[in-house]
Scaffold this active site. Structure first.
Site, PDB file in Angstrom:
ATOM      1  N   GLY A  48       0.770  -1.239   0.000  1.00  9.53           N
ATOM      2  CA  GLY A  48       0.000   0.000   0.000  1.00  9.53           C
ATOM      3  C   GLY A  48       0.797   1.282   0.000  1.00  9.53           C
ATOM      4  O   GLY A  48       0.214   2.366   0.007  1.00  9.53           O
ATOM      5  N   GLY A  76       3.895  -3.557  -3.835  1.00 10.18           N
ATOM      6  CA  GLY A  76       3.725  -3.815  -5.261  1.00 10.18           C
ATOM      7  C   GLY A  76       4.046  -2.559  -6.041  1.00 10.18           C
ATOM      8  O   GLY A  76       5.097  -2.415  -6.663  1.00 10.18           O
ATOM      9  N   ARG A 100      -6.224   3.494 -15.636  1.00 12.35           N
ATOM     10  CA  ARG A 100      -6.283   4.063 -14.291  1.00 12.35           C
ATOM     11  C   ARG A 100      -6.922   5.451 -14.249  1.00 12.35           C
ATOM     12  O   ARG A 100      -7.528   5.809 -13.255  1.00 12.35           O
ATOM     13  CB  ARG A 100      -4.884   4.072 -13.640  1.00 12.35           C
ATOM     14  CG  ARG A 100      -4.359   2.637 -13.426  1.00 12.35           C
ATOM     15  CD  ARG A 100      -3.123   2.580 -12.541  1.00 12.35           C
ATOM     16  NE  ARG A 100      -3.432   2.942 -11.184  1.00 12.35           N
ATOM     17  CZ  ARG A 100      -3.171   4.104 -10.643  1.00 12.35           C
ATOM     18  NH1 ARG A 100      -2.558   5.052 -11.343  1.00 12.35           N
ATOM     19  NH2 ARG A 100      -3.489   4.338  -9.401  1.00 12.35           N
ATOM     20  N   CYS A 108     -13.301   3.128 -28.704  1.00 10.16           N
ATOM     21  CA  CYS A 108     -14.614   3.697 -29.003  1.00 10.16           C
ATOM     22  C   CYS A 108     -15.320   3.949 -27.674  1.00 10.16           C
ATOM     23  O   CYS A 108     -16.196   3.190 -27.248  1.00 10.16           O
ATOM     24  CB  CYS A 108     -15.412   2.743 -29.866  1.00 10.16           C
ATOM     25  SG  CYS A 108     -14.548   2.393 -31.380  1.00 10.16           S
TER      26      CYS A 108
END
Ligand code: LLP
Length: 432
Positions: A249, A293, A331, A362
């Site tokens: 985190g 991560g 994101r 699209c």
């Protein structure tokens, strides 16, 4: 503004990464293109390993959260760096296994592991299965009894801590699909159930409170709460829990405004709390796991695109149309995530041109960034988005049947492909 010591600008005014000219990389590999600096990835691993060494006397292990960016080569890098691995699906598990990653250092996550996935985890002998719910526990017990094996597990606990981040990436609070809540007794009941369950060995407890967190306080609070939980279930059900997994985190710098704390400092602060708590009740320090991560892979990566058109809509806005989009970076569409965007072949020019960067899907929401200010831009220029190493390739998709871009690792002036560009034939490989 360029973020990160691995990035620079050469005499031609081109952005460089890991000593490589991004314009040359584009000539060699095409666009869209993900580029990751392997040195940054390895240095980040070492930073976490050193901190665990320093503050926990080495009694712990950072597990790279492979959902961040997963392919065989990163698993090989993690093996070389002597990291553990957090996998959250059969696909991530098999990638690690195929890459020769030692199964004993793999922790298997996920909030709804299927029977097939649990069978795989037991077959390969993963180090820990992090159990999310009672149905999963039952499925696992059935497998263990049938195979006369014992599973080493952790329980995933929601410590009830709310971290200040986007609500989609908060996970520690009671209203979350992940794990057992503490507030309503679920977590205690889960521990009680495990105590009565055969073939299951409860090694530790796990929490993960969210992602892209800058503040050390929620991590400290979660550690304290988890320690209290260990103490309580040890007493109540006779466990001797010796492992505490505090999840990942840690936030990274996407833009100049972001100011993440030094990770070692966060680890020090949490360790001080845990040392004090252990001393108070004369409990040995549990083995500490963390699961970074984003903070490992995120800063290492950039994405390069070729500009196909610039649309200047008078009194509305300018659109820069690039040859990628939400397919390779979802994101912004999902979280309105901020990014730093530049023109890679004009990196020494001032950023004065206001524009939104749009992709080719699209979908009107196919934006990589809105209202950015970058160098003056025309078709043929190369747009670069910084800090895209985390949750970009791993969340990419084939909407409109756009092939996924390749991933190139650079390392001290050399480059190699670690994931090939998808071909049109790849897109059809499962069609009958
Ligand atoms: N451990 C567990 C159990 C996790 O669920 C996660 C991330 C991590 C570790 C790693 O967290 P990190 O250090 O990367 O923050 N797609 C979102 C992020 C989702 C995070 C999911 N879990 C994004 O693009 O921001």
């Amino acid at each position: 503004m360029i973020i990160g010591e691995h990035l620079g600008v050469n005499e031609q005014g081109h952005l460089t990464i890991g000593g490589m000219d991004t314009v040359e990389l584009v000539k060699n590999y095409g666009t869209p293109l993900y580029v990751m600096d392997e040195t940054v990835i390895r240095n980040n691993c070492r930073l976490f390993k050193d901190a665990i060494g320093k503050y926990y006397g080495g009694n712990g292990l950072p597990l790279y959260a492979s959902k961040t960016f997963c392919c065989k080569e990163i698993c090989r890098v993690m093996k070389q760096e002597k990291m553990g691995l957090d996998v959250s699906s059969g696909g991530e598990l098999m990638t690690a296994i195929e890459a020769g990653f030692p199964a004993g250092d793999i922790f298997f996550h996920g909030n709804n592991k299927t029977r097939d996935e649990l069978l795989l985890a037991m077959e390969y002998g993963v180090g820990r299965i992090v159990v999310d719910n009672l149905s999963e526990l039952e499925r696992l017990e059935d497998i263990c009894i049938a195979q006369n094996k014992t599973a080493n597990i952790m329980l995933r606990i929601k410590p009830g801590v709310e971290a200040h981040t986007h609500e989609f990436i908060q996970t520690g609070q009671i209203d979350s699909k992940f794990g057992f809540a503490l507030e309503n007794g679920e977590a205690d009941f889960a521990a009680k159930t495990v105590a009565k369950t055969g073939n299951i060995n409860l090694c530790g407890v796990h929490c993960h409170i969210g992602s892209q967190i800058f503040d050390a306080e929620p991590f400290k609070l979660a550690a304290k709460i988890m320690f209290g939980f260990i103490e309580r279930i040890n007493k109540s059900y006779g466990f001797t829990i010796s492992e505490l997994n505090l999840g990942g985190g840690f936030g990274i710098k996407y833009t100049q405004q972001d100011n993440p704390p030094a990770y070692g400092d966060y680890i020090r602060q949490v360790s001080e709390i845990l040392h004090t708590l252990c001393d108070e009740i004369a409990l040995p320090m549990p083995k500490i796991y963390i699961e970074p991560g984003r903070s490992i892979a995120g800063p290492a990566g950039i994405t390069l695109y070729t500009v196909g058109a610039v649309k200047e809509i008078k009194d509305v806005r300018n659109y820069i149309l690039v040859d990628g989009g939400m397919n390779d970076n979802i994101r912004y569409a999902l979280y309105k995530a901020p990014y730093t965007v530049l023109v890679a072949n004009k990196a020494n020019e001032p950023c004065t041109y206001p524009a939104s960067i749009a992709g080719r899907c699209c979908e009107s929401g196919d934006l990589i960034q809105e209202n950015a200010t970058l160098q003056n831009c025309k078709p043929g220029d190369i747009v670069v988005v910084l800090a895209t190493g985390a949750y970009n390739y791993s969340m990419s998709m084939n909407y409109n049947r756009f092939p996924r871009p390749p991933v190139v690792f650079v390392n001290n002036g050399s480059a190699r492909i670690v994931v090939k560009r998808e071909s049109y034939m790849d897109l059809m490989k499962n069609d009958v």
